[in-house]
Design a protein around this motif. Structure first.
Motif, PDB file in Angstrom:
ATOM      1  N   GLY A   1      68.607  54.613  52.335  1.00  0.00           N
ATOM      2  CA  GLY A   1      67.445  54.421  51.467  1.00  0.00           C
ATOM      3  C   GLY A   1      66.600  55.667  51.334  1.00  0.00           C
ATOM      4  N   ARG A   2      66.387  56.382  52.432  1.00  0.00           N
ATOM      5  CA  ARG A   2      65.580  57.605  52.382  1.00  0.00           C
ATOM      6  C   ARG A   2      66.262  58.688  51.562  1.00  0.00           C
ATOM      7  NH1 ARG A   2      62.478  58.655  58.129  1.00  0.00           N
ATOM      8  NH2 ARG A   2      61.116  56.840  58.015  1.00  0.00           N
ATOM      9  N   ARG A   3      67.586  58.763  51.662  1.00  0.00           N
ATOM     10  CA  ARG A   3      68.303  59.773  50.887  1.00  0.00           C
ATOM     11  C   ARG A   3      68.314  59.447  49.395  1.00  0.00           C
ATOM     12  NH1 ARG A   3      73.539  61.825  54.477  1.00  0.00           N
ATOM     13  NH2 ARG A   3      72.293  62.682  56.213  1.00  0.00           N
TER      14      ARG A   3
ATOM     15  N   GLY B   1      69.756  45.308  52.099  1.00  0.00           N
ATOM     16  CA  GLY B   1      68.339  44.970  52.179  1.00  0.00           C
ATOM     17  C   GLY B   1      67.520  46.075  52.818  1.00  0.00           C
ATOM     18  N   SER B   2      68.021  46.650  53.893  1.00  0.00           N
ATOM     19  CA  SER B   2      67.317  47.742  54.562  1.00  0.00           C
ATOM     20  C   SER B   2      67.224  48.977  53.667  1.00  0.00           C
ATOM     21  CB  SER B   2      68.033  48.086  55.869  1.00  0.00           C
ATOM     22  OG  SER B   2      67.384  49.127  56.551  1.00  0.00           O
ATOM     23  N   SER B   3      68.302  49.262  52.942  1.00  0.00           N
ATOM     24  CA  SER B   3      68.308  50.420  52.040  1.00  0.00           C
ATOM     25  C   SER B   3      67.240  50.305  50.966  1.00  0.00           C
ATOM     26  CB  SER B   3      69.690  50.578  51.387  1.00  0.00           C
ATOM     27  OG  SER B   3      70.683  50.832  52.343  1.00  0.00           O
ATOM     28  N   VAL B   4      67.149  49.120  50.340  1.00  0.00           N
ATOM     29  CA  VAL B   4      66.168  48.969  49.263  1.00  0.00           C
ATOM     30  C   VAL B   4      64.744  48.940  49.814  1.00  0.00           C
ATOM     31  CG1 VAL B   4      67.794  47.809  47.724  1.00  0.00           C
ATOM     32  CG2 VAL B   4      66.350  46.441  49.229  1.00  0.00           C
ATOM     33  N   GLN B   5      64.571  48.448  51.043  1.00  0.00           N
ATOM     34  CA  GLN B   5      63.236  48.459  51.647  1.00  0.00           C
ATOM     35  C   GLN B   5      62.744  49.893  51.829  1.00  0.00           C
ATOM     36  OE1 GLN B   5      61.363  45.706  52.677  1.00  0.00           O
ATOM     37  NE2 GLN B   5      59.666  46.990  53.353  1.00  0.00           N
ATOM     38  N   TRP B   6      63.602  50.774  52.329  1.00  0.00           N
ATOM     39  CA  TRP B   6      63.223  52.167  52.524  1.00  0.00           C
ATOM     40  C   TRP B   6      63.155  52.920  51.204  1.00  0.00           C
ATOM     41  CZ3 TRP B   6      61.067  54.052  56.668  1.00  0.00           C
ATOM     42  CH2 TRP B   6      61.279  53.423  57.902  1.00  0.00           C
ATOM     43  N   LEU B   7      63.913  52.467  50.215  1.00  0.00           N
ATOM     44  CA  LEU B   7      63.924  53.128  48.914  1.00  0.00           C
ATOM     45  C   LEU B   7      62.652  52.847  48.133  1.00  0.00           C
ATOM     46  CD1 LEU B   7      65.437  54.675  46.639  1.00  0.00           C
ATOM     47  CD2 LEU B   7      66.516  52.496  46.026  1.00  0.00           C
TER      48      LEU B   7
ATOM     49  N   SER C   1      64.984  60.198  46.840  1.00  0.00           N
ATOM     50  CA  SER C   1      64.729  61.448  46.110  1.00  0.00           C
ATOM     51  C   SER C   1      65.564  61.561  44.844  1.00  0.00           C
ATOM     52  CB  SER C   1      65.002  62.650  47.017  1.00  0.00           C
ATOM     53  OG  SER C   1      66.356  62.649  47.446  1.00  0.00           O
ATOM     54  N   HIS C   2      66.463  60.609  44.600  1.00  0.00           N
ATOM     55  CA  HIS C   2      67.366  60.699  43.449  1.00  0.00           C
ATOM     56  C   HIS C   2      67.172  59.575  42.432  1.00  0.00           C
ATOM     57  CE1 HIS C   2      69.648  63.877  45.453  1.00  0.00           C
ATOM     58  NE2 HIS C   2      69.709  63.121  46.534  1.00  0.00           N
ATOM     59  N   ILE C   3      66.566  58.472  42.846  1.00  0.00           N
ATOM     60  CA  ILE C   3      66.398  57.327  41.945  1.00  0.00           C
ATOM     61  C   ILE C   3      64.916  57.134  41.651  1.00  0.00           C
ATOM     62  CG2 ILE C   3      66.754  54.854  41.645  1.00  0.00           C
ATOM     63  CD1 ILE C   3      69.094  55.017  43.537  1.00  0.00           C
TER      64      ILE C   3
END
Length: 239
Positions: free
Chosen positions: A204-206, A14-20, A209-211
């Motif tokens: 998420g921040r990393r 959840g945190s990853s997608v929030q930052w993504l 830049s790729h997705i």
């Protein structure tokens, strides 16, 4: 122990997608959290975690906040948060699962369709979106879709939507935590949740830049739709 690891994994995703994508923690995490912790504890943990993430994410976006929209949005949300809390404290668990899963599912489908409505324009639209979002946030932990639909109808660009959504997230989750309380986690669980939030932010921040943003948002909504329908199924099974 397995439950604690699953809990931290849900928060990490959840945190990853929030930052993504600038959205999605509650949409992705709430259905899984209510399956793991139960409706009440799952929602209040989502309120705490989403509010903390929004606080950090808002740090550099203050200049893009649209106060003319945010004031009525947040004021309306403050008025309806207690109603959501009142509802969750009176429904049996199976009905809560059904209601929460349905709210998530309907909200995701509306966002996927890009629903547009004349009632979601101007100050009136901000009040409607804020009121619905406040109720949904305290009842089901998911208050973002009404604001997303408001921004879509208002034609906000992404660079303005994200900080305004973060600001709304800070306010509505603060009201929801004040109304619902904090989850009764153990010290170990709190440690794992905080560690997962931090790790999710880095991931998420990393990935950002790729997705491509559109693909990431579609993935978030599809994950949320899966979780919402699963919660509906469990609620129906328990009736």
């Amino acid at each position: 122990m397995t439950g604690d690891l699953l809990l931290s994994a849900v928060v990490l995703v959840g945190s990853s997608v929030q930052w993504l994508t600038g959205m999605g923690f509650a949409l992705v995490a709430v259905p899984a959290l209510i399956l793991l912790l139960g409706p009440t504890e799952g929602v209040v943990l989502a309120n705490c975690a989403a509010g903390a993430i929004c606080c950090v994410g808002l740090a550099g976006g203050w200049r893009h906040i649209r106060t003319t929209a945010m004031v009525p949005l947040c004021a309306a949300a403050a008025c309806t948060v207690p109603t959501g809390t009142w509802l969750t404290r009176r429904l049996p668990e199976s009905w809560l699962m059904l209601v929460m899963g349905s709210l998530v599912t309907v909200a995701v489908l509306l966002v996927l369709r890009g629903a547009r409505a004349t009632s979601l324009h101007g100050t009136k639209g901000a009040v409607v979106a804020g009121a619905v979002g406040g109720f949904m946030n305290s009842a089901a932990g998911v208050g973002g879709p009404p604001v997303t639909l408001y921004a879509l109808n208002a034609g906000w660009p992404v660079r303005e939507f994200v900080p305004n959504a973060m600001f709304y997230g800070v306010i509505v989750n603060a009201f929801s935590v004040a109304s619902n309380g904090v989850p009764g986690l153990t010290a170990t669980q709190w440690f794992l949740v905080c560690a997962a939030m931090g790790a999710g932010g880095v991931i998420g921040r990393r990935l950002a830049s790729h997705i491509p943003e559109k693909r990431a948002r579609l993935l978030v909504l599809l994950l949320a739709l899966t979780g919402g329908t699963t919660a509906v199924g469990k609620g129906l099974w328990g009736l």
